[in-house]
Design a protein around this motif. Structure first.
Motif, PDB file in Angstrom:
ATOM      1  N   THR A 127      41.392  38.078  54.326  1.00  0.00           N
ATOM      2  CA  THR A 127      41.394  39.391  53.726  1.00  0.00           C
ATOM      3  C   THR A 127      42.695  39.115  52.681  1.00  0.00           C
ATOM      4  OG1 THR A 127      40.318  40.690  55.347  1.00  0.00           O
ATOM      5  CG2 THR A 127      41.561  41.728  53.606  1.00  0.00           C
ATOM      6  N   ARG A 128      43.930  38.937  53.425  1.00  0.00           N
ATOM      7  CA  ARG A 128      45.164  38.699  52.547  1.00  0.00           C
ATOM      8  C   ARG A 128      45.209  37.605  51.482  1.00  0.00           C
ATOM      9  NH1 ARG A 128      47.052  40.451  57.554  1.00  0.00           N
ATOM     10  NH2 ARG A 128      47.211  38.250  58.464  1.00  0.00           N
ATOM     11  N   ALA A 129      44.416  36.560  51.885  1.00  0.00           N
ATOM     12  CA  ALA A 129      44.202  35.280  50.712  1.00  0.00           C
ATOM     13  C   ALA A 129      43.402  35.857  49.760  1.00  0.00           C
ATOM     14  CB  ALA A 129      43.448  34.317  51.378  1.00  0.00           C
ATOM     15  N   ALA A 130      42.348  36.836  49.995  1.00  0.00           N
ATOM     16  CA  ALA A 130      41.407  37.000  48.959  1.00  0.00           C
ATOM     17  C   ALA A 130      42.178  38.118  48.225  1.00  0.00           C
ATOM     18  CB  ALA A 130      40.022  37.957  49.618  1.00  0.00           C
ATOM     19  N   GLN A 131      42.978  38.906  48.733  1.00  0.00           N
ATOM     20  CA  GLN A 131      43.713  39.805  47.588  1.00  0.00           C
ATOM     21  C   GLN A 131      44.817  39.132  46.802  1.00  0.00           C
ATOM     22  OE1 GLN A 131      45.935  41.994  50.876  1.00  0.00           O
ATOM     23  NE2 GLN A 131      44.103  43.646  51.018  1.00  0.00           N
ATOM     24  N   VAL A 132      45.075  37.835  47.272  1.00  0.00           N
ATOM     25  CA  VAL A 132      46.068  37.056  46.315  1.00  0.00           C
ATOM     26  C   VAL A 132      45.178  36.146  45.466  1.00  0.00           C
ATOM     27  CG1 VAL A 132      47.800  35.237  46.216  1.00  0.00           C
ATOM     28  CG2 VAL A 132      47.854  36.887  48.222  1.00  0.00           C
ATOM     29  N   LEU A 133      44.094  35.907  45.652  1.00  0.00           N
ATOM     30  CA  LEU A 133      43.283  34.877  44.723  1.00  0.00           C
ATOM     31  C   LEU A 133      42.520  35.690  43.851  1.00  0.00           C
ATOM     32  CD1 LEU A 133      42.010  32.203  47.297  1.00  0.00           C
ATOM     33  CD2 LEU A 133      44.158  32.179  45.651  1.00  0.00           C
ATOM     34  N   PHE A 134      42.053  36.877  44.090  1.00  0.00           N
ATOM     35  CA  PHE A 134      40.878  37.833  43.289  1.00  0.00           C
ATOM     36  C   PHE A 134      41.509  37.937  41.847  1.00  0.00           C
ATOM     37  CE2 PHE A 134      39.022  41.695  41.832  1.00  0.00           C
ATOM     38  CZ  PHE A 134      37.665  41.300  41.853  1.00  0.00           C
ATOM     39  N   PRO A 135      42.836  38.470  41.771  1.00  0.00           N
ATOM     40  CA  PRO A 135      43.205  38.544  40.163  1.00  0.00           C
ATOM     41  C   PRO A 135      42.940  37.462  39.562  1.00  0.00           C
ATOM     42  CG  PRO A 135      44.616  39.609  41.961  1.00  0.00           C
ATOM     43  CD  PRO A 135      43.757  38.710  42.744  1.00  0.00           C
ATOM     44  N   PHE A 136      43.388  36.112  39.988  1.00  0.00           N
ATOM     45  CA  PHE A 136      43.426  35.055  39.321  1.00  0.00           C
ATOM     46  C   PHE A 136      41.742  34.843  38.729  1.00  0.00           C
ATOM     47  CE2 PHE A 136      47.340  34.554  41.688  1.00  0.00           C
ATOM     48  CZ  PHE A 136      48.269  34.196  40.494  1.00  0.00           C
ATOM     49  N   ALA A 137      41.075  34.809  39.790  1.00  0.00           N
ATOM     50  CA  ALA A 137      39.453  34.585  39.561  1.00  0.00           C
ATOM     51  C   ALA A 137      38.902  35.611  38.775  1.00  0.00           C
ATOM     52  CB  ALA A 137      38.682  35.039  40.973  1.00  0.00           C
ATOM     53  N   LEU A 138      39.365  36.658  38.534  1.00  0.00           N
ATOM     54  CA  LEU A 138      39.058  37.788  37.775  1.00  0.00           C
ATOM     55  C   LEU A 138      39.564  37.342  36.359  1.00  0.00           C
ATOM     56  CD1 LEU A 138      37.356  40.427  37.263  1.00  0.00           C
ATOM     57  CD2 LEU A 138      39.411  41.628  37.707  1.00  0.00           C
ATOM     58  N   LEU A 139      40.735  36.894  36.272  1.00  0.00           N
ATOM     59  CA  LEU A 139      41.195  36.669  34.882  1.00  0.00           C
ATOM     60  C   LEU A 139      40.581  35.493  34.220  1.00  0.00           C
ATOM     61  CD1 LEU A 139      43.401  37.155  32.702  1.00  0.00           C
ATOM     62  CD2 LEU A 139      45.013  35.758  34.117  1.00  0.00           C
ATOM     63  N   GLY A 140      40.289  34.518  35.170  1.00  0.00           N
ATOM     64  CA  GLY A 140      39.533  33.413  34.497  1.00  0.00           C
ATOM     65  C   GLY A 140      38.182  33.685  34.262  1.00  0.00           C
ATOM     66  N   ALA A 141      37.444  34.576  34.966  1.00  0.00           N
ATOM     67  CA  ALA A 141      36.229  34.835  34.485  1.00  0.00           C
ATOM     68  C   ALA A 141      36.418  35.606  33.145  1.00  0.00           C
ATOM     69  CB  ALA A 141      35.552  35.729  35.493  1.00  0.00           C
ATOM     70  N   LEU A 142      37.079  36.722  33.045  1.00  0.00           N
ATOM     71  CA  LEU A 142      37.335  37.382  31.581  1.00  0.00           C
ATOM     72  C   LEU A 142      37.767  36.599  30.521  1.00  0.00           C
ATOM     73  CD1 LEU A 142      39.224  40.479  33.230  1.00  0.00           C
ATOM     74  CD2 LEU A 142      36.872  40.322  32.522  1.00  0.00           C
ATOM     75  N   VAL A 143      38.570  35.479  30.811  1.00  0.00           N
ATOM     76  CA  VAL A 143      38.987  34.432  29.743  1.00  0.00           C
ATOM     77  C   VAL A 143      37.945  33.786  29.068  1.00  0.00           C
ATOM     78  CG1 VAL A 143      40.183  32.413  29.142  1.00  0.00           C
ATOM     79  CG2 VAL A 143      41.371  34.333  30.406  1.00  0.00           C
ATOM     80  N   TYR A 144      37.246  32.835  30.340  1.00  0.00           N
ATOM     81  CA  TYR A 144      35.851  32.436  30.010  1.00  0.00           C
ATOM     82  C   TYR A 144      34.860  33.022  29.331  1.00  0.00           C
ATOM     83  CZ  TYR A 144      38.015  27.931  31.592  1.00  0.00           C
ATOM     84  OH  TYR A 144      38.741  26.969  31.939  1.00  0.00           O
ATOM     85  N   GLY A 145      34.739  34.417  29.846  1.00  0.00           N
ATOM     86  CA  GLY A 145      33.690  35.266  29.515  1.00  0.00           C
ATOM     87  C   GLY A 145      33.831  35.554  27.841  1.00  0.00           C
ATOM     88  N   GLY A 146      35.214  35.824  27.616  1.00  0.00           N
ATOM     89  CA  GLY A 146      35.479  36.047  26.086  1.00  0.00           C
ATOM     90  C   GLY A 146      35.261  34.960  25.418  1.00  0.00           C
ATOM     91  N   LEU A 147      35.467  33.523  25.864  1.00  0.00           N
ATOM     92  CA  LEU A 147      35.320  32.687  24.940  1.00  0.00           C
ATOM     93  C   LEU A 147      33.853  32.452  24.535  1.00  0.00           C
ATOM     94  CD1 LEU A 147      37.800  29.960  26.546  1.00  0.00           C
ATOM     95  CD2 LEU A 147      37.906  31.098  24.401  1.00  0.00           C
ATOM     96  N   PHE A 148      32.996  32.723  25.716  1.00  0.00           N
ATOM     97  CA  PHE A 148      31.620  32.591  25.684  1.00  0.00           C
ATOM     98  C   PHE A 148      31.083  33.592  24.616  1.00  0.00           C
ATOM     99  CE2 PHE A 148      27.264  33.746  26.510  1.00  0.00           C
ATOM    100  CZ  PHE A 148      26.691  32.447  26.940  1.00  0.00           C
ATOM    101  N   TRP A 149      31.726  34.717  24.554  1.00  0.00           N
ATOM    102  CA  TRP A 149      31.177  35.800  23.553  1.00  0.00           C
ATOM    103  C   TRP A 149      31.601  35.588  22.246  1.00  0.00           C
ATOM    104  CZ3 TRP A 149      34.323  39.166  21.014  1.00  0.00           C
ATOM    105  CH2 TRP A 149      33.695  40.322  20.183  1.00  0.00           C
ATOM    106  N   TRP A 150      32.858  35.011  22.226  1.00  0.00           N
ATOM    107  CA  TRP A 150      33.305  34.818  20.821  1.00  0.00           C
ATOM    108  C   TRP A 150      32.598  33.630  19.981  1.00  0.00           C
ATOM    109  CZ3 TRP A 150      36.051  30.244  19.340  1.00  0.00           C
ATOM    110  CH2 TRP A 150      36.524  30.215  17.844  1.00  0.00           C
ATOM    111  N   ARG A 151      32.285  32.620  20.878  1.00  0.00           N
ATOM    112  CA  ARG A 151      31.354  31.536  20.339  1.00  0.00           C
ATOM    113  C   ARG A 151      29.826  31.879  19.944  1.00  0.00           C
ATOM    114  NH1 ARG A 151      33.615  26.469  20.509  1.00  0.00           N
ATOM    115  NH2 ARG A 151      31.515  25.407  20.035  1.00  0.00           N
TER     116      ARG A 151
END
Length: 398
Positions: free
Chosen positions: A184-208
């Motif tokens: 649970t503690r590892a998930a709390q640390v990793l989730f923001p990075f995973a969410l940020l990466g998904a948003l960045v690549y999702g934004g690139l996908f939408w932009w293209r």
């Protein structure tokens, strides 16, 4: 096409009978049978041994034994394991699933990494990244998998001792107890990075998409990996705080069990996929270099098409055609396991079970594995031919 498929399906019948008969005869060439070891024990009663051989049907002629086994196969029954005294499927079924975890993950790793690297090496041939990839590929091909497994185990022990933590598992497929609090503690640390990466690549996908441009392979890969990671981390974030700090594996929630299996599979998948990754990189590079030297590629460039269209629409599509033929080997490979790597790294896959069956001359376990592998190989070859005709319009079956 229908006539071709029907003809191929009819050809599978004699192929199946011939392959299973040959395998059955080869197994019988081994000296002795399942009860031979009992005969070597002077404390065993000879009459009891004879009755056991009769009960197991080992005293009958080989054609009769094969006919009885074949009649069971036609009814969906793989036979009775002589060692475990239970159905063969109960013995090999769980082992096949364990091996499939490794093979599926290793196959995904191989294709997702090897094809982009092979394409890059072909486009930028003889540059320093291409030379580095070439050296790494030759190293991956030169080191046997089982020896690389020993190196990985040594590395895991060294890292665990150095950090005083279990960063890498040392053999096996699961832990007896799972530390849900740490997950649970590892998930709390990793989730923001995973969410940020998904948003960045999702934004690139939408932009293209707004610019009416196709998303690149890197954008697709990043979006899938980060998006799936964020979704998988949601379960421990939502459920983890309400769970005990430590639970037995069998009583743990599904997400914890899956995470534990994937954690144990990580080093084994690296070992299993290294040689395949190295080989596919070299093959992909060679195919791309061959295609890029063709006349129609020069014509496409002369017509003013962009380099991206030339590479990914014209060159890559033709370069991957030979890989379609290899799909036929993927299906039997799913249950073929990871070979000696499973033995070295104590993974409860199909290879240890097969070695035990061969050692005990457990005929029906061996035949069960050979039968499933034969059927999957025949189906895989048929699918390869059909996919080749679908991908390459020059191929037609009549």
């Amino acid at each position: 096409m229908f006539d071709y498929v029907l003809r191929r399906l009819l050809q599978l019948v004699p192929t199946f009978f011939g392959a299973t008969l040959l395998a059955f005869l080869v197994i019988q060439l081994a000296p002795g049978d399942f009860v031979t070891r009992l005969e070597l024990d002077p404390t065993q009663d000879r009459e009891s041994i004879a009755r056991l051989r009769q009960q197991l049907g080992l005293d009958q002629p080989l054609p009769v034994q094969y006919a009885k086994w074949l009649s069971g196969i036609l009814q969906g029954y793989l036979g009775l394991s002589l060692s475990y005294k239970t159905d063969v499927w109960n013995v090999i079924g769980p082992r096949i699933l364990n091996s499939m975890v490794l093979v599926v993950l290793a196959t995904l790793m191989i294709y997702l990494i090897a094809i982009p690297i092979g394409v890059y090496s072909a486009i930028y041939k003889y540059t320093w990244p291409d030379r580095i990839f070439t050296v790494l590929a030759f190293l991956g091909l030169a080191i046997p998998n089982f020896f690389f497994g020993l190196i990985m185990l040594f590395l895991a022990v060294w890292l665990n001792d150095l950090t005083d933590m279990r960063l890498l598992p040392i053999g096996g497929m699961t832990n007896e107890f799972l530390h849900l609090g740490n997950m649970t503690r590892a998930a709390q640390v990793l989730f923001p990075f995973a969410l940020l990466g998904a948003l960045v690549y999702g934004g690139l996908f939408w932009w293209r998409a707004r610019r009416r441009q196709a998303a690149t392979f890197g954008i697709w890969l990043g979006l899938v990996l980060f998006g799936m990671s964020a979704l998988l981390l949601l379960a421990p974030l939502l459920q983890g705080p309400s769970l005990p700090e430590r639970l037995p594996y069998t009583e743990s929630p599904l997400w914890a069990r899956v995470t534990n299996v994937l954690w144990h599979a990580f080093p084994v998948v690296i070992v299993v996929g290294t040689s395949g990754l190295a080989g596919l990189m070299r093959v992909m590079r060679g195919q791309m270099l061959d295609v890029l030297s063709q006349d129609y590629i020069r014509t496409a460039r002369a017509k003013g098409l962009s380099e991206r269209v030339v590479i990914y629409k014209h060159a890559l599509r033709n370069a991957v055609i030979p890989f379609i033929a290899g799909i036929g080997g993927l299906l039997p490979g799913l249950i073929g396991g990871a070979g000696l790597v499973e033995v070295v790294m104590a993974w409860p896959g199909i290879t240890p079970a097969l070695l035990e069956a061969i050692s005990a001359i457990d005929v029906y376990v061996i035949m069960g594995l050979i039968t499933i592998t034969t059927v999957l190989l025949m189906i895989g070859n048929l699918l390869s031919d059909l996919l080749l005709a679908w991908v390459d319009p020059r191929i037609r079956y009549s």
